[in-house]
Design an enzyme around this catalytic site. Structure first.
Site, PDB file in Angstrom:
ATOM      1  N   ASP A  43      62.712  -7.863 -88.517  1.00  0.00           N
ATOM      2  CA  ASP A  43      63.956  -7.595 -87.401  1.00  0.00           C
ATOM      3  C   ASP A  43      64.632  -9.005 -87.197  1.00  0.00           C
ATOM      4  O   ASP A  43      63.825  -9.936 -87.732  1.00  0.00           O
ATOM      5  CB  ASP A  43      63.274  -7.370 -86.151  1.00  0.00           C
ATOM      6  CG  ASP A  43      63.019  -5.580 -85.981  1.00  0.00           C
ATOM      7  OD1 ASP A  43      64.041  -4.869 -86.530  1.00  0.00           O
ATOM      8  OD2 ASP A  43      62.255  -5.129 -85.290  1.00  0.00           O
TER       9      ASP A  43
ATOM     10  N   ARG B 219      50.993   4.610 -86.729  1.00  0.00           N
ATOM     11  CA  ARG B 219      50.870   5.096 -85.561  1.00  0.00           C
ATOM     12  C   ARG B 219      51.978   5.952 -84.946  1.00  0.00           C
ATOM     13  O   ARG B 219      53.264   5.703 -85.887  1.00  0.00           O
ATOM     14  CB  ARG B 219      50.592   4.147 -84.306  1.00  0.00           C
ATOM     15  CG  ARG B 219      51.645   2.560 -84.393  1.00  0.00           C
ATOM     16  CD  ARG B 219      50.985   1.665 -83.621  1.00  0.00           C
ATOM     17  NE  ARG B 219      51.358   1.925 -82.304  1.00  0.00           N
ATOM     18  CZ  ARG B 219      52.314   1.662 -81.622  1.00  0.00           C
ATOM     19  NH1 ARG B 219      53.436   1.401 -82.213  1.00  0.00           N
ATOM     20  NH2 ARG B 219      52.721   2.174 -80.362  1.00  0.00           N
TER      21      ARG B 219
ATOM     22  N   ARG C   8      54.741   8.396 -75.368  1.00  0.00           N
ATOM     23  CA  ARG C   8      54.627   7.672 -74.074  1.00  0.00           C
ATOM     24  C   ARG C   8      54.573   8.725 -72.957  1.00  0.00           C
ATOM     25  O   ARG C   8      55.247  10.086 -72.776  1.00  0.00           O
ATOM     26  CB  ARG C   8      56.095   7.141 -73.741  1.00  0.00           C
ATOM     27  CG  ARG C   8      56.136   5.802 -74.538  1.00  0.00           C
ATOM     28  CD  ARG C   8      57.339   5.170 -73.816  1.00  0.00           C
ATOM     29  NE  ARG C   8      57.839   4.191 -74.752  1.00  0.00           N
ATOM     30  CZ  ARG C   8      59.238   3.656 -75.119  1.00  0.00           C
ATOM     31  NH1 ARG C   8      60.114   4.275 -74.165  1.00  0.00           N
ATOM     32  NH2 ARG C   8      59.369   2.566 -75.872  1.00  0.00           N
TER      33      ARG C   8
ATOM     34  N   GLU D 107      74.391   8.403 -91.552  1.00  0.00           N
ATOM     35  CA  GLU D 107      73.335   7.612 -92.368  1.00  0.00           C
ATOM     36  C   GLU D 107      72.676   8.552 -93.296  1.00  0.00           C
ATOM     37  O   GLU D 107      71.935   9.499 -92.697  1.00  0.00           O
ATOM     38  CB  GLU D 107      72.597   6.865 -91.404  1.00  0.00           C
ATOM     39  CG  GLU D 107      71.824   5.815 -92.020  1.00  0.00           C
ATOM     40  CD  GLU D 107      71.049   4.946 -91.081  1.00  0.00           C
ATOM     41  OE1 GLU D 107      71.646   4.341 -90.127  1.00  0.00           O
ATOM     42  OE2 GLU D 107      69.876   4.906 -91.238  1.00  0.00           O
TER      43      GLU D 107
ATOM     44  N   ARG E 292      63.949   1.304-100.418  1.00  0.00           N
ATOM     45  CA  ARG E 292      64.876   2.431-100.185  1.00  0.00           C
ATOM     46  C   ARG E 292      66.158   1.690 -99.730  1.00  0.00           C
ATOM     47  O   ARG E 292      66.396   0.777 -99.107  1.00  0.00           O
ATOM     48  CB  ARG E 292      64.358   3.033 -98.814  1.00  0.00           C
ATOM     49  CG  ARG E 292      63.241   4.229 -99.295  1.00  0.00           C
ATOM     50  CD  ARG E 292      62.922   5.062 -97.996  1.00  0.00           C
ATOM     51  NE  ARG E 292      62.368   4.423 -96.960  1.00  0.00           N
ATOM     52  CZ  ARG E 292      62.968   4.444 -95.539  1.00  0.00           C
ATOM     53  NH1 ARG E 292      64.001   5.317 -95.228  1.00  0.00           N
ATOM     54  NH2 ARG E 292      62.090   3.640 -94.573  1.00  0.00           N
TER      55      ARG E 292
ATOM     56  N   TYR F 268      59.959  -6.097 -94.219  1.00  0.00           N
ATOM     57  CA  TYR F 268      61.025  -5.778 -93.262  1.00  0.00           C
ATOM     58  C   TYR F 268      60.751  -6.579 -91.937  1.00  0.00           C
ATOM     59  O   TYR F 268      59.656  -6.768 -91.617  1.00  0.00           O
ATOM     60  CB  TYR F 268      60.792  -4.347 -92.608  1.00  0.00           C
ATOM     61  CG  TYR F 268      61.684  -4.041 -91.754  1.00  0.00           C
ATOM     62  CD1 TYR F 268      63.153  -3.803 -92.052  1.00  0.00           C
ATOM     63  CD2 TYR F 268      61.568  -4.201 -90.306  1.00  0.00           C
ATOM     64  CE1 TYR F 268      64.150  -3.583 -91.226  1.00  0.00           C
ATOM     65  CE2 TYR F 268      62.477  -4.014 -89.472  1.00  0.00           C
ATOM     66  CZ  TYR F 268      63.815  -3.704 -89.823  1.00  0.00           C
ATOM     67  OH  TYR F 268      64.668  -3.579 -88.793  1.00  0.00           O
TER      68      TYR F 268
ATOM     69  N   ARG G 206      70.895  10.313 -89.163  1.00  0.00           N
ATOM     70  CA  ARG G 206      71.505  10.419 -87.820  1.00  0.00           C
ATOM     71  C   ARG G 206      72.956   9.766 -87.900  1.00  0.00           C
ATOM     72  O   ARG G 206      73.658   9.504 -88.763  1.00  0.00           O
ATOM     73  CB  ARG G 206      70.689   8.952 -87.277  1.00  0.00           C
ATOM     74  CG  ARG G 206      70.332   7.874 -88.004  1.00  0.00           C
ATOM     75  CD  ARG G 206      69.576   6.740 -87.561  1.00  0.00           C
ATOM     76  NE  ARG G 206      69.279   5.657 -88.283  1.00  0.00           N
ATOM     77  CZ  ARG G 206      68.838   4.402 -87.960  1.00  0.00           C
ATOM     78  NH1 ARG G 206      68.265   4.443 -86.488  1.00  0.00           N
ATOM     79  NH2 ARG G 206      68.688   3.332 -88.497  1.00  0.00           N
TER      80      ARG G 206
HETATM   81  P1  FDA Z   1      69.844 -10.780 -95.174  1.00  0.00           P
HETATM   82  O1  FDA Z   1      69.679  -9.630 -96.022  1.00  0.00           O
HETATM   83  O2  FDA Z   1      70.479 -10.507 -93.946  1.00  0.00           O
HETATM   84  O3  FDA Z   1      70.435 -12.059 -95.970  1.00  0.00           O
HETATM   85  C1  FDA Z   1      70.250 -12.402 -97.371  1.00  0.00           C
HETATM   86  C2  FDA Z   1      71.544 -12.860 -97.804  1.00  0.00           C
HETATM   87  O4  FDA Z   1      71.295 -13.234 -99.144  1.00  0.00           O
HETATM   88  C3  FDA Z   1      72.545 -11.787 -98.201  1.00  0.00           C
HETATM   89  O5  FDA Z   1      73.950 -12.170 -97.520  1.00  0.00           O
HETATM   90  C4  FDA Z   1      72.663 -11.712 -99.472  1.00  0.00           C
HETATM   91  O6  FDA Z   1      74.061 -11.472 -99.923  1.00  0.00           O
HETATM   92  C5  FDA Z   1      72.247 -13.107 -99.968  1.00  0.00           C
HETATM   93  N1  FDA Z   1      71.964 -13.264-101.429  1.00  0.00           N
HETATM   94  C6  FDA Z   1      71.111 -12.194-102.073  1.00  0.00           C
HETATM   95  N2  FDA Z   1      71.037 -12.651-103.379  1.00  0.00           N
HETATM   96  C7  FDA Z   1      71.744 -13.650-103.593  1.00  0.00           C
HETATM   97  C8  FDA Z   1      72.266 -14.485-104.640  1.00  0.00           C
HETATM   98  N3  FDA Z   1      71.593 -14.303-105.879  1.00  0.00           N
HETATM   99  N4  FDA Z   1      73.055 -15.319-104.588  1.00  0.00           N
HETATM  100  C9  FDA Z   1      73.576 -15.762-103.291  1.00  0.00           C
HETATM  101  N5  FDA Z   1      73.177 -14.964-102.282  1.00  0.00           N
HETATM  102  C10 FDA Z   1      72.334 -13.925-102.521  1.00  0.00           C
HETATM  103  N6  FDA Z   1      66.851  -5.934 -87.012  1.00  0.00           N
HETATM  104  C11 FDA Z   1      66.902  -6.059 -85.950  1.00  0.00           C
HETATM  105  O7  FDA Z   1      66.351  -6.950 -84.940  1.00  0.00           O
HETATM  106  N7  FDA Z   1      67.558  -4.878 -84.922  1.00  0.00           N
HETATM  107  C12 FDA Z   1      68.014  -3.747 -85.673  1.00  0.00           C
HETATM  108  O8  FDA Z   1      68.603  -2.691 -85.229  1.00  0.00           O
HETATM  109  C13 FDA Z   1      68.278  -3.993 -87.261  1.00  0.00           C
HETATM  110  N8  FDA Z   1      68.695  -2.859 -87.754  1.00  0.00           N
HETATM  111  C14 FDA Z   1      68.709  -2.731 -89.308  1.00  0.00           C
HETATM  112  C15 FDA Z   1      69.150  -1.757 -89.883  1.00  0.00           C
HETATM  113  C16 FDA Z   1      69.147  -1.870 -91.414  1.00  0.00           C
HETATM  114  C17 FDA Z   1      69.575  -0.548 -92.095  1.00  0.00           C
HETATM  115  C18 FDA Z   1      68.426  -2.773 -91.875  1.00  0.00           C
HETATM  116  C19 FDA Z   1      68.403  -2.928 -93.565  1.00  0.00           C
HETATM  117  C20 FDA Z   1      67.787  -3.810 -91.501  1.00  0.00           C
HETATM  118  C21 FDA Z   1      68.068  -4.054 -89.896  1.00  0.00           C
HETATM  119  N9  FDA Z   1      67.611  -4.911 -89.267  1.00  0.00           N
HETATM  120  C22 FDA Z   1      67.614  -4.938 -87.832  1.00  0.00           C
HETATM  121  C23 FDA Z   1      67.058  -6.333 -89.998  1.00  0.00           C
HETATM  122  C24 FDA Z   1      67.971  -7.458 -90.012  1.00  0.00           C
HETATM  123  O9  FDA Z   1      69.101  -6.912 -90.890  1.00  0.00           O
HETATM  124  C25 FDA Z   1      67.132  -8.442 -90.833  1.00  0.00           C
HETATM  125  O10 FDA Z   1      66.272  -9.154 -89.564  1.00  0.00           O
HETATM  126  C26 FDA Z   1      68.223  -9.578 -91.207  1.00  0.00           C
HETATM  127  O11 FDA Z   1      68.971  -9.038 -92.091  1.00  0.00           O
HETATM  128  C27 FDA Z   1      67.221 -10.748 -91.983  1.00  0.00           C
HETATM  129  O12 FDA Z   1      67.962 -11.712 -92.322  1.00  0.00           O
HETATM  130  P2  FDA Z   1      67.844 -12.511 -93.738  1.00  0.00           P
HETATM  131  O13 FDA Z   1      68.666 -13.720 -93.925  1.00  0.00           O
HETATM  132  O14 FDA Z   1      66.184 -12.464 -94.219  1.00  0.00           O
HETATM  133  O15 FDA Z   1      68.303 -11.449 -94.808  1.00  0.00           O
END
Ligand code: FDA
Length: 389
Positions: free
Chosen positions: A362, A175, A179, A312, A258, A360, A289
């Site tokens: 949040d 979608r 608005r 970015e 990506r 993905y 952006r």
């Molecule tokens: P996350 O990726 O944060 O943590 C995983 C951890 O595991 C990392 O620290 C990594 O180093 C570790 N790890 C991986 N492999 C490992 C290994 N082999 N050994 C040890 N450690 C390891 N959300 C939102 O609500 N509002 C927003 O504006 C945004 N904006 C945004 C921008 C961008 C560019 C991205 C990519 C994402 C967002 N997000 C977001 C999403 C947000 O980043 C996401 O919800 C959280 O990172 C999720 O947390 P996790 O713990 O799942 O993963």
């Protein structure tokens, strides 16, 4: 190692699991992360010369309509009343996003009422004349009409995917919200704000529990580390939030992502763009952006003669890049099903978070999913009611 539970990854998912298991279930939890800091992608730090808080892995805006999550996160941080708004630069002119009545009237140099704008967009969207769209390009025209699509979506999407939208699968957009009011608030959630003392202070408070030990710069797959896959799986329950394909040594092939490149600059001006996020909709600007971090915290006492911006750029991730957004091709979905089956068979290991589930999420979704994993799986297991997996 003296632990009841090992958590791999100190992002919001891992730290929420650790905090609940320590506080509610009284468990000793070891959290490892391969990075030099906690917090996963939500990590932020002050830019050293200005003190302006920079979100290291891209801008993070907190928003949720989940009352349980809102109550939970407020135990660890206060939130500012920040409300997110985004603008876009197209053809050297700035328009409000997401597409709303203000965007439409500015673009068509009109003063349409909501109904007139609806009728106009519906007429433009009828271009396909009942024919099924064949690609993303046509699907978008069917959703919002060609003029708005070509101005605000087409080239931006091409930059995000490094692919002509004609060659992108339609599923990339389900979608395109328009608005028919002047409301340009970006999120529709009940609660929104930024952590008053910053993301890292919030994440540190989450990890600050006498039963939680955090070990940084520790890769779960490095057998020379005291806490590694070989030494803990089968010995201690594990919550793994790293990439699911990596866990299984890419046996079915790598899932595709990506990634983003960030170009940070400190500029000798007090205000560069007057707003936190400016999108660049056109193909002749290579970035998607620019973030200007001072505007996320207008309440803070930041320097008035310098500012920090971050451009970015989006591209497909190589093996050594940070995985940011799942590409989710048909081949990815097939691989994911096989990895999910393997994950279900991995005794004593639970997979979670955005990397562990290839989704993905949040922040509020990652936190909600972690709370559910504790309630539905970890708590019953540690109360002796059932096996973990
Ligand atoms: P996350 O990726 O944060 O943590 C995983 C951890 O595991 C990392 O620290 C990594 O180093 C570790 N790890 C991986 N492999 C490992 C290994 N082999 N050994 C040890 N450690 C390891 N959300 C939102 O609500 N509002 C927003 O504006 C945004 N904006 C945004 C921008 C961008 C560019 C991205 C990519 C994402 C967002 N997000 C977001 C999403 C947000 O980043 C996401 O919800 C959280 O990172 C999720 O947390 P996790 O713990 O799942 O993963």
């Amino acid at each position: 190692m003296n632990a009841d539970l090992v958590v791999v990854g100190s992002g919001f998912f891992g730290l929420t699991v650790a905090e609940r298991c320590a506080e509610e279930l009284g468990l000793d939890v070891v959290v490892i992360d391969r990075r030099h800091h906690i917090g996963g992608n939500a990590y932020s730090e002050p830019e050293p010369t200005t003190g302006i808080e920079v979100h290291r892995y891209g801008a993070h805006l907190f928003h949720t309509s989940n009352e349980r999550v809102w109550e939970y996160v407020n135990r660890f941080t206060d939130f500012t009343p920040y409300v997110h708004r985004v603008y876009t630069n197209h053809g050297g002119e700035v328009f409000p996003m997401p597409i709303n009545l203000g965007t439409i009237n500015q673009f068509f140099r009109a003063a349409h009422s909501p109904q007139q704008a609806r009728d106009l967009v519906a007429e433009q969207a009828a271009e396909l004349g009942g024919r099924e769209p064949a690609n993303l390009d046509e699907k978008a025209v069917q959703l919002i009409g060609r003029p708005l699509y070509e101005a605000f979506i087409r080239e931006y999407t091409a930059k995000q995917w490094q692919t002509d939208p004609k060659d992108l699968p339609m599923e990339v957009i389900s979608r395109l919200p328009v608005r028919y009011t002047y409301d340009n608030r970006y999120f529709n959630d009940t609660h929104e704000g930024l952590p008053a003392q910053g993301y890292t202070a919030w994440l540190e408070r989450l990890a600050d529990h006498p039963r939680i030990t955090v070990q940084l710069e520790t890769d779960f797959f490095d057998a020379s580390q005291p806490v590694s896959k070989g030494s803990v799986v089968g010995q201690v329950p594990v919550v793994y939030t790293g990439p699911v394909d990596r866990y299984f040594d890419y046996a079915e092939g790598a899932l595709t992502w990506r990634t983003l490149d960030f170009e940070e600059e400190v500029l000798p001006v007090g205000d560069f763009q007057g707003t936190p996020v400016m999108n660049y909709a056109d193909a002749d600007v290579p970035y998607t952006r620019i973030h200007e971090f001072r505007h996320f915290h207008p309440e803070r006492d930041y320097p008035t003669d310098r500012t920090v911006i971050m451009r970015e750029f989006s591209r497909f991730a190589q093996a050594s890049d940070e995985p940011y957004y799942p590409v989710n091709t048909e081949a990815d979905r097939a691989r994911l099903l096989t990895y999910r089956d393997a994950a279900r068979g991995e005794r004593g290991v639970l997979f979670g978070g955005r990397l562990g589930t290839y989704k993905y999420l949040d922040m509020h979704m990652a936190i909600a999913a972690a709370l559910s994993m504790v309630d539905n799986t970890l708590a019953p297991h540690f109360r002796g009611e059932r096996a973990l997996v």
